[in-house]
Design a protein around this motif. Structure first.
Motif, PDB file in Angstrom:
ATOM      1  N   HIS A  42       1.659  -3.009  -3.827  1.00 32.41           N
ATOM      2  CA  HIS A  42       1.963  -4.264  -3.315  1.00 32.41           C
ATOM      3  C   HIS A  42       0.730  -4.833  -3.026  1.00 32.41           C
ATOM      4  O   HIS A  42      -0.430  -4.052  -2.762  1.00 32.41           O
ATOM      5  N   SER A  44      -0.390  -6.037  -0.186  1.00 31.74           N
ATOM      6  CA  SER A  44      -0.510  -5.551   1.075  1.00 31.74           C
ATOM      7  C   SER A  44      -1.375  -4.499   1.347  1.00 31.74           C
ATOM      8  O   SER A  44      -1.205  -3.434   0.464  1.00 31.74           O
ATOM      9  N   TRP A  46      -1.086  -2.045   3.478  1.00 24.21           N
ATOM     10  CA  TRP A  46      -0.034  -1.283   4.167  1.00 24.21           C
ATOM     11  C   TRP A  46       0.757  -0.326   2.923  1.00 24.21           C
ATOM     12  O   TRP A  46       1.042  -1.078   1.982  1.00 24.21           O
ATOM     13  N   ALA A  48       4.162   0.203   0.944  1.00 22.32           N
ATOM     14  CA  ALA A  48       5.315  -0.537   0.574  1.00 22.32           C
ATOM     15  C   ALA A  48       6.359   0.059   0.247  1.00 22.32           C
ATOM     16  O   ALA A  48       6.222   0.781  -0.807  1.00 22.32           O
TER      17      ALA A  48
END
Length: 95
Positions: A42, A44, A46, A48
């Motif tokens: 993803h 992001s 972080w 996922a």
């Protein structure tokens, strides 16, 4: 910045994805939360995940129509959010 320097963050990310396989647990109580099998790429920064290990792995509290605050199902440690319909497939959430 050289093309080699631009590749370093991506190579580090791939290395971390390979190393961090297995089960993700709560940092406070070691309660099982996510499996690396439900992890997906993803945008992001972080990790996922598409799903929790068990239904009671986390507790969710609605924040908006598209986001839930996610807590450890055992000790209540704050874990982040579940984003509805932002997963790897249509209709799947992202943790």
């Amino acid at each position: 910045m050289t093309s080699r320097e631009r590749r370093k963050p991506e190579l580090l990310r791939l290395l971390l994805l390979a190393v961090l396989s297995g089960m993700y647990v709560c940092s406070k109580c070691n309660h099982p939360l996510f499996s690396s099998r439900s992890k997906f790429a993803h945008s992001s920064p972080w990790p996922a995940f598409a799903d929790t290990i068990r239904e009671d792995s986390v507790t969710k509290m609605m924040e908006t129509l598209t986001a839930f605050k996610v807590l450890c199902g055992k000790c209540g440690n704050g874990l982040g959010h579940e984003f509805v319909n932002d997963g790897p497939e249509e209709g799947v959430s992202r943790f």
